[in-house]
Design an enzyme around this catalytic site. Structure first.
Site, PDB file in Angstrom:
ATOM      1  N   ASP A 159      55.448  21.247  24.685  1.00 32.61           N
ATOM      2  CA  ASP A 159      55.475  21.486  26.000  1.00 32.61           C
ATOM      3  C   ASP A 159      53.986  21.274  26.661  1.00 32.61           C
ATOM      4  O   ASP A 159      53.052  21.382  25.630  1.00 32.61           O
ATOM      5  CB  ASP A 159      55.905  22.900  26.770  1.00 32.61           C
TER       6      ASP A 159
HETATM    7  C1  NOJ Z   1      55.402  21.558  31.992  1.00 36.74           C
HETATM    8  C2  NOJ Z   1      56.997  21.851  32.047  1.00 36.74           C
HETATM    9  O1  NOJ Z   1      57.318  23.078  31.370  1.00 36.74           O
HETATM   10  C3  NOJ Z   1      57.909  20.692  31.346  1.00 36.74           C
HETATM   11  O2  NOJ Z   1      59.075  21.001  31.745  1.00 36.74           O
HETATM   12  C4  NOJ Z   1      57.281  19.267  31.805  1.00 36.74           C
HETATM   13  O3  NOJ Z   1      58.022  18.294  31.327  1.00 36.74           O
HETATM   14  C5  NOJ Z   1      55.794  19.191  31.439  1.00 36.74           C
HETATM   15  N1  NOJ Z   1      55.091  20.296  32.017  1.00 36.74           N
HETATM   16  C6  NOJ Z   1      55.254  17.915  31.802  1.00 36.74           C
HETATM   17  O4  NOJ Z   1      55.182  17.625  33.083  1.00 36.74           O
END
Ligand code: NOJ
Length: 739
Positions: free
Chosen positions: A277
Site C-alpha cells: 500500500d
Molecule cells: C492508499 C489506500 O489504502 C489504497 O487502498 C489505495 O489503493 C492507495 N492509497 C493508492 O491510492
C-alpha cells in the site's frame, strides 16, 4: 495478385497481433527470463518501483529504467506520452503498468461497494466492474486497485464503505464477481483492467475501528473470516494483491512472511505480484520493526512484497547487500519475474498504447448509465415501512416537503473514491422526484440544516414546508468525506443537528420518510421511532436520485438486504451475525449471561435484513437426505410465496450451524443465497446445493476439516428469521461400516 498479397500481409499482421495477445504461459516465462538476463540491478529495482503522478524528474527516471509503474496519472494522451518514454527511450523498452483507484466506476459512477453488495447481485456487480474497466482502460489505465475485499465488522471504520460488508461467504462471491468483471476473459483485451485484491490482510479489523490501527486476531479468525475473499479473488485469477498498512499480532502485513509467502505464494500458489500500500513498506519504520528505509525494504522484499508503492525503500543500496551475500538476488529476481509476467499477460509489450479515440464512444455510454441506475435501485434497502407509508400514494399526495442537507446535494452520491466522476453527472433526490412527478405534485424543498455543524437557522423554513405538506421526505446522513480512507467515526449517530431536525419535524405529526445517504451503518435508535419509513440509500452514484425516486413512488420495489449489521449504539460494536455462542449465551432471565445491562444484545437491523413492498412467506423446508458423508452435497429446498399485492424480488438466504465441533463454531454461517423474482401470488421452490466440503473449519491443528456430527440449516429472508431443519454428517469410514 497484388490484392492477394496485401490480403496475406494483413492476415499475417492480424495473426501476429492475436497470437501476441495470447502468448502461452511457457512462452511468457521464456520471454521473462530473456529480459531478466539483460537487466541491470538498477533496472530490476526500477521494475519494483511505483511512483504517484509524474514530473520531469520521474520522466528521466523512466528513461533510465528506474520506474516500472505509475499511479494517479490521468488521461489517455498523458499515459501514452509517458508510456512512449518507457518503450522508446529506455534501454530495454519495458512498458509501464499504470494504476488508478477505479473503485466503483471511472466516469460512470456506480453505488459504493457496500451499497452494491446490498443487491447480492453478483451478475450486476460483475457488469459494473466490467463497465468501470472499459471506461478506465479507454483512458489509458491498465490496473485498478480494486476490489477491496476486506471483511469489516466495525462500522466506525470509514473504509467499510469500500467493501462487501461483514460476511466471508458473500464477500467471496462478490470478490470473484468483481475480479471477473475487471479482468474479463483475457487480461490482454485492451478494454479490461488488471485487478488488485486489497488490503492483504486483516485491515478491516483495526482496533476501535480507527483507520490504520493495530490488528490482532487468531490464525483461525484469519483463515476463516479474513482470508476467504482473498482466496476467492486468487481462484478467480486476480493478477495482483496489495499488502495492507496494519500489523497482525506484531507483524505488519507488508512484512508478513506468513501471510504473503507461506499462505499466498505457498499454499495458494499465487503467481501474480504483490504491491505494497502507499508507503506501507516505509511505514515499517514507524511500526518499529525497521530502523531505516533500507531495512524496511529488506523486510518487505523478504516477506514477498514485489512492488513498492511510493515507499522508495527498494533501492540500489540493496546491491551491496547482495554482493556481501546478506541478501539473496533470487528474491529480487522472483519479484521482477512476477511483475514482467503480468506485463506480458496484459499484452503491454505488444500494445503499449491506448487508442486515444476509444474514450469518446465509451465514457458515460447510455448502457453504462442504465447499468448504474439498475445497480443503484437494487442497492436500496428498505429498513422500516410502518403501515405501508411507502410507496407514496400518488392519488392522496398533493404536496411533499423535501427536507434535508442531502436532498439536493450533487456530491454525496458520488461517495468515496469517485475517480473521474463529476457532480454535473449526478441526479439528486430532488431532481429525481421532480423528473418522476413532473408537475403533478408540489414539492417544497427546504435544506433545514447542514450535514455537519450546529446551525439551526434553517429549521423554521423546514417546519413551514412540513406543515404545508401531506408527507415529509427527509434526506439526511453523511457527506462523501465522512467514509472511506482516513474517515473513521467514533460516533455513528446522524452528524450535526440532523437528528434534532427530525425531532422538530416529527412534532408536526405529518408522516415522515427518512432517506439515508451514508457510507456505513449509522446508529438510528434516536430517530427510528420518530419516522414512519426509512430508506437506506447509501451513496448510489450518478443515478442516485432516480433510483430513490423510483423506490419512493413505487416504480421499483426495493429488494436490497443489509450486508452489514446496524447496531443500536456504538457500544455494541463489534457486532456481527456469525458470532460465537460463549459459555453463557445471552439470556434475559439470567443476570450472569453474556449481555449488556443497558441495551439489548441484538442489533437494530440484522445482517441480511431488508423489507419489500410485498411480503414473502416461507414454508416446507426440506433436506433431500438428512444423512450425508463428507464428500456428498447437501440438497435443501424451501417454498417461497409472494403473498402480497405486487411483484418483488426476495433474497433467500441459507445459513448452517455446526452444532458441536472440536473448536467452537459460529451460531450461524451463510452458505448460500439466491435472488428470487416472484409475481404477486406466485410460489417457487427454491433449491440449494451445498457441498459438504464447504461446511468445514480449521481444527485444533489448523487443518481444514469437515467434522462429522449434527448440523442445523436455516433458510429465510434475513439472518434472524427463517425455517430450520437438521442433517447429520458422517465420515466415509462410518458410512462404509454401516452400509
Ligand atoms: C492508499 C489506500 O489504502 C489504497 O487502498 C489505495 O489503493 C492507495 N492509497 C493508492 O491510492
Amino acid at each position: 495478385m497484388k490484392l492477394t498479397f496485401k490480403f496475406l500481409l494483413t492476415l499475417a499482421f492480424v495473426i501476429t497481433v492475436v497470437l501476441g495477445q495470447h502468448l502461452k504461459d511457457d512462452e511468457i516465462e521464456e520471454k521473462v527470463n530473456e529480459l531478466l538476463n539483460q537487466m541491470t540491478f538498477t533496472e530490476k529495482i526500477g521494475q519494483m518501483t511505483q511512483f504517484s503522478g509524474t514530473n520531469k524528474q520521474y520522466e528521466q527516471m523512466i528513461r533510465e529504467g528506474k520506474i516500472g509503474s505509475l499511479l494517479n496519472v490521468i488521461g489517455a494522451e498523458e499515459n501514452n506520452r509517458l508510456q512512449k518514454i518507457a518503450v522508446e527511450e529506455s534501454h530495454l523498452g519495458i512498458p509501464l503498468v499504470i494504476g488508478l483507484d477505479v473503485i466503483h466506476g471511472y466516469r460512470t459512477i456506480f453505488p459504493i461497494p457496500l451499497a452494491a453488495s446490498a443487491s447480492w447481485d453478483t451478475v450486476l456487480i460483475r457488469k459494473a466492474a466490467e463497465i468501470a474497466a472499459k471506461e478506465a482502460a479507454s483512458a489509458g489505465i491498465h490496473w485498478t486497485f480494486a476490489p477491496m475485499v476486506d471483511i469489516a465488522r466495525d462500522a466506525r471504520w470509514g473504509r467499510i464503505a469500500e467493501g462487501a460488508g461483514e460476511d466471508p461467504f458473500l464477500g467471496s462471491a462478490i470478490a470473484r464477481a468483481q475480479v471477473l468483471g475487471f479482468q474479463g476473459e483475457d487480461l490482454a483485451d485492451p478494454l479490461t483492467l488488471l485487478a488488485c485484491a486489497k488490503h492483504y490482510v486483516g485491515y478491516g479489523a483495526a482496533e476501535g475501528g480507527r483507520d490504520y490501527n493495530t490488528v490482532d486476531f487468531s490464525e483461525r479468525t484469519l483463515r476463516e473470516i479474513y482470508l476467504p475473499p482473498f482466496r476467492a479473488a486468487v481462484n478467480a485469477g486476480v493478477g495482483t494483491l496489495m499488502s495492507a498498512f496494519n500489523e497482525i499480532g506484531g507483524v505488519p502485513a507488508s512484512a508478513n512472511q506468513f501471510t504473503l509467502r507461506t499462505i499466498l505464494k505457498g499454499e495458494w500458489g499465487f503467481d501474480g505480484f504483490v504491491i505494497s500500500d502507499y508507503n506501507s513498506i516505509g511505514e515499517l519504520v514507524a511500526h518499529g520493526i525497521a530502523k531505516d528505509q533500507l531495512e524496511a525494504g529488506i523486510k518487505g522484499l523478504t516477506a514477498g512484497v514485489d512492488m513498492d508503492m511510493e515507499g522508495r525503500c527498494y533501492t540500489t543500496a540493496m546491491e551491496a547487500l547482495v554482493a556481501e551475500g546478506a541478501l539473496s538476488e533470487e528474491l529480487i529476481n522472483d519479484a521482477v519475474r512476477r511483475i514482467l509476467r503480468i506485463k506480458f499477460k496484459l499484452g503491454l509489450f505488444e500494445h503499449p498504447y491506448v487508442d486515444e479515440n476509444l474514450q469518446k464512444g465509451l465514457i458515460l455510454h447510455r448502457d453504462h448509465i442504465q447499468a448504474a441506475l439498475d445497480l443503484a435501485r437494487e442497492s436500496v434497502v428498505l429498513l422500516k415501512n410502518e403501515k405501508n407509508t411507502l410507496p407514496l400514494n400518488r392519488k392522496k399526495i398533493n404536496t411533499i416537503a423535501l427536507i434535508g442537507p442531502l436532498a439536493d446535494d450533487k456530491d454525496a452520491p458520488l461517495g468515496t473514491w469517485r475517480c473521474e466522476g463529476k457532480r454535473e453527472d449526478v441526479v439528486t433526490v430532488y431532481e429525481g422526484l421532480k423528473n418522476t412527478y413532473g408537475g403533478d405534485v408540489t414539492i417544497i424543498y427546504a435544506k433545514g440544516c447542514d450535514v455537519k455543524g450546529n446551525s439551526r437557522s434553517g429549521f423554521n423554513k423546514a417546519l413551514k414546508a412540513a406543515r404545508k405538506a401531506d408527507i415529509v421526505v427527509m434526506v439526511m446522513g453523511e457527506s462523501a468525506d465522512m467514509s472511506g480512507e482516513a474517515a473513521s467515526r467514533a460516533d455513528l449517530n446522524l452528524p450535526g443537528v440532523q437528528a434534532e431536525l427530525i425531532n422538530v419535524i416529527a412534532e408536526t405529526k405529518k408522516p415522515v420518510v427518512l432517506v439515508l445517504l451514508n457510507g456505513r451503518p449509522l446508529t438510528l435508535s434516536n430517530v427510528e421511532s420518530k419516522v414512519n419509513a426509512i430508506v437506506e440509500s447509501w451513496h448510489l452514484g450518478i443515478r442516485h436520485g432516480n433510483a430513490v425516486a423510483d423506490v419512493l413512488v413505487g416504480d421499483y420495489n426495493p429488494s436490497g438486504k443489509l450486508t452489514v449489521t446496524f447496531p443500536r449504539s456504538t457500544g455494541q460494536i463489534p457486532i456481527y451475525y456469525n458470532h460465537k455462542n460463549t459459555g453463557r449465551p445471552g439470556d434475559p432471565n439470567n443476570k450472569f449471561s453474556s449481555k449488556y445491562i443497558d441495551l439489548p444484545s441484538l442489533p437494530l437491523y440484522p445482517f441480511g435484513y431488508g423489507l419489500s413492498y410485498t411480503k414473502f412467506k416461507y414454508t416446507g423446508i426440506k433436506v433431500e437426505n438428512n444423512r450425508l458423508t463428507t464428500s456428498d452435497d447437501l440438497f435443501v429446498s424451501v417454498n417461497v410465496k409472494n403473498v402480497g399485492k405486487c411483484e418483488g424480488v426476495e433474497i433467500v438466504q441459507l445459513y448452517i450451524q455446526d452444532k458441536t465441533g472440536s473448536v467452537t463454531r459460529p451460531v450461524k454461517e451463510l452458505k448460500g443465497f439466491q435472488r428470487v423474482a416472484l409475481e404477486a401470488g406466485e410460489q417457487k421452490t427454491v433449491q440449494f446445493r451445498v457441498p459438504v466440503q464447504k461446511l468445514g473449519f480449521y481444527d485444533l491443528d489448523m487443518k481444514y476439516t469437515v467434522e462429522p456430527g449434527d448440523f442445523s440449516v436455516m433458510i429465510g429472508g434475513n439472518s434472524e428469521d427463517g425455517l430450520t431443519t437438521a442433517f447429520k454428517v458422517v465420515s466415509l469410514e462410518q458410512e462404509e461400516k454401516e452400509h
